[in-house]
Design a protein around this motif. Structure first.
Motif, short mmCIF file in Angstrom:
data_model
loop_
_atom_site.label_atom_id
_atom_site.label_comp_id
_atom_site.label_asym_id
_atom_site.label_seq_id
_atom_site.Cartn_x
_atom_site.Cartn_y
_atom_site.Cartn_z
N ARG A 255 24.80 -18.35 -43.13
CA ARG A 255 23.48 -18.71 -43.64
C ARG A 255 22.94 -19.95 -42.94
O ARG A 255 23.67 -20.93 -42.73
CB ARG A 255 23.56 -19.03 -45.15
N ILE A 257 19.73 -22.74 -43.42
CA ILE A 257 18.85 -23.23 -44.48
C ILE A 257 17.75 -24.10 -43.85
O ILE A 257 18.04 -25.00 -43.06
CB ILE A 257 19.65 -24.06 -45.51
N GLU A 326 25.70 -18.34 -53.61
CA GLU A 326 24.44 -17.99 -54.28
C GLU A 326 24.32 -18.71 -55.63
O GLU A 326 23.29 -19.31 -55.94
CB GLU A 326 24.38 -16.48 -54.52
N LEU A 330 22.65 -22.04 -53.63
CA LEU A 330 21.27 -21.59 -53.43
C LEU A 330 20.43 -21.75 -54.69
O LEU A 330 19.32 -22.32 -54.63
CB LEU A 330 21.26 -20.12 -53.00
N LYS A 331 20.91 -21.27 -55.81
CA LYS A 331 20.09 -21.27 -57.03
C LYS A 331 19.95 -22.66 -57.67
O LYS A 331 18.82 -23.16 -57.82
CB LYS A 331 20.63 -20.25 -58.03
N ILE A 336 16.64 -21.62 -54.51
CA ILE A 336 16.38 -20.33 -53.87
C ILE A 336 16.91 -19.28 -54.85
O ILE A 336 18.10 -19.01 -54.91
CB ILE A 336 17.06 -20.24 -52.49
N ASP A 338 15.86 -15.98 -55.25
CA ASP A 338 15.97 -14.61 -54.74
C ASP A 338 16.17 -14.67 -53.23
O ASP A 338 15.21 -14.78 -52.47
CB ASP A 338 14.73 -13.79 -55.09
N SER A 339 17.41 -14.65 -52.82
CA SER A 339 17.71 -14.84 -51.40
C SER A 339 17.27 -13.67 -50.54
O SER A 339 17.24 -13.77 -49.31
CB SER A 339 19.22 -15.07 -51.21
N ARG A 340 16.92 -12.54 -51.17
CA ARG A 340 16.40 -11.40 -50.40
C ARG A 340 15.00 -11.67 -49.88
O ARG A 340 14.60 -11.14 -48.85
CB ARG A 340 16.36 -10.13 -51.27
N ASP A 342 13.29 -15.05 -50.14
CA ASP A 342 12.94 -16.43 -49.83
C ASP A 342 13.13 -16.71 -48.34
O ASP A 342 14.24 -16.55 -47.81
CB ASP A 342 13.80 -17.38 -50.66
N VAL A 345 15.96 -19.21 -46.41
CA VAL A 345 17.33 -18.88 -46.02
C VAL A 345 17.28 -17.76 -44.98
O VAL A 345 16.52 -16.80 -45.10
CB VAL A 345 18.19 -18.47 -47.24
N TYR A 347 19.83 -15.24 -42.37
CA TYR A 347 21.19 -14.70 -42.24
C TYR A 347 21.54 -14.55 -40.76
O TYR A 347 20.75 -14.03 -39.97
CB TYR A 347 21.28 -13.35 -42.94
#
Length: 415
Positions: A255, A257, A326, A330-331, A336, A338-340, A342, A345, A347
């Protein structure tokens, strides 16, 4: 026990195979696709060229044209169709790593009944798009990658067949070799079929969207069939490559950021201390060495992060460092949720080596990213545990090999 069937594979000939087979289309940039189309002839990319032809506005017409191209390649003998067969597929990397597997058909009904287990959520838009493609093209050119717990009988059957000369052999420009054997002897077909069908379950390693789209296609074909449907029709199956979990290669997925949610670097590190034991490594290039060892790169320095035992409270999911990241980084820290979706972030595929860490470092040093997190590759046993528990991994938890070539072979749903 899952069904496993041979099929009448459509494939290139020995003369046409090197030019025909390609990487999956999503492995190319737009520029690479255009260059490939303009400099080579009679490849699989030429078959599916209408899918990105901007002069064809209606997607249904695009996909119909793909089917026409496919049939044209058969008519011009670029492709040929075998009698009912299984196939053995081997990939040899330039560094000598090898994976091998068995190509055949698996049942959509088994997928619905959880005999083929999943570990990943799907994105509706992607599922629907590929289902629409199947409704008009009526063929699978890439298999779903499935894995199974090792069984000596299957391995022995595969190894015996591989003593023969491969039917096809193709080399990528980077030196990766792809070899294909065909199994069409009646006795051997029976032995392979029985051996796979004696397994208790199969697990999706890669191809969740393809499998889900195949189920949509089966629903569509069943509803629109003019004949009574008995369950053994081609549209009730999809193409799969079965690989023992001992042969599966799972790489890390890391990841990047973009910002620290308004925190200073020191505040960010202090927040991480609630969940991790932190060991500064300064400028020493550091690679994760085991599960629950993450590596952070921030402000030109590396940090080893070791997960604290008190946060390992969720059965199954606590085995996954991507889940721990996560839920605890992240949260709560970076906001963040919803990492799908946002864009903060990103990959990055790893390499299981210092080269992948070096690539992360360079992206932080020379681009828009503030920090990078590297992960130890997820163990296949944890992947299977998540599937057995009916749970789902966070997005981009694994980068799995082998990555089969397109069109090597093809399953024609109109067979």
């Amino acid at each position: 026990m899952p069904q496993f069937k041979p099929f009448k594979g459509v494939r290139p000939t020995e003369e046409t195979s090197q030019n025909f087979v390609t990487l999956a289309v999503n492995q190319y940039s737009k520029e690479e696709l255009e260059n490939y189309i303009n400099t080579k002839d009679n490849s699989f990319l030429h078959v599916i060229l209408p899918t990105w032809d901007e002069t064809i506005k209606d997607s249904k017409e695009k996909f119909k044209k793909v089917r026409e191209n496919f049939e044209d390649f058969i008519e011009r003998k670029i492709l040929t169709q075998d009698k009912s067969s299984f196939y053995i597929y081997q990939v040899i990397q330039p560094d000598g790593r090898q994976t091998k597997g068995l190509v055949g058909l698996v049942s959509i009904e088994d997928y619905k009944n959880n005999k083929i287990k999943r570990h990943e959520e799907t994105i509706e838009r992607r599922v629907e798009l590929f289902a629409d493609y199947l409704k008009e093209s009526h063929f699978h050119a890439e298999p779903v990658l499935l894995t199974y717990k090792p069984t000596q009988r299957v391995d022995l059957l595969i190894d015996t067949e591989m003593k023969r000369k491969p039917m096809l052999k193709v080399s990528e420009e980077n030196g990766v070799q792809h070899l294909l054997w065909r199994v069409d002897n009646r006795l051997n077909l029976k032995q392979f079929k029985e051996s796979i069908e004696n397994l208790n379950e199969l697990y999706i390693a890669d191809g969740h969207h393809r499998m889900e789209s195949s189920e949509r296609y089966t629903q569509y074909a069943t509803k629109n069939s003019e004949d009574e449907v008995y369950g053994n029709e081609a549209f009730n199956y999809t193409l799969a490559l079965l690989v023992s979990n001992e042969d599966l290669i799972i790489n890390d997925y890391n990841r990047l950021i973009k910002d620290l949610n308004g925190l200073s670097s020191q505040e960010f590190l202090s927040a991480l201390e609630e969940y991790f034991e932190i060991i500064p490594k300064k400028d020493e290039l550091t690679v994760p060495t085991k599960k629950h060892h993450l590596v952070l790169y921030l402000d030109g320095e590396f940090y080893s992060l070791f997960v604290k035992n008190n946060i390992l409270t969720t059965e199954g999911l606590s085995e996954l460092d991507t889940y721990i990241f996560e839920e605890n980084v992240l949260k709560p820290i970076l906001n963040i949720q919803d990492s799908r979706k946002d864009s903060r972030v990103h990959y990055e595929k790893g390499t299981r080596s210092k080269a992948g860490i070096e690539a992360l470092k360079n992206k932080v040093d020379h681009s828009e990213y503030k920090a990078a997190f590297a992960f130890y590759p997820i163990d296949v046993k944890d992947l299977q545990l998540i599937s057995d528990l009916g749970l789902k991994m966070p997005p981009k938890s694994t980068y799995i090999e082998p990555k089969p070539l397109s069109g090597f072979p093809v399953f024609d749903l109109n067979e």
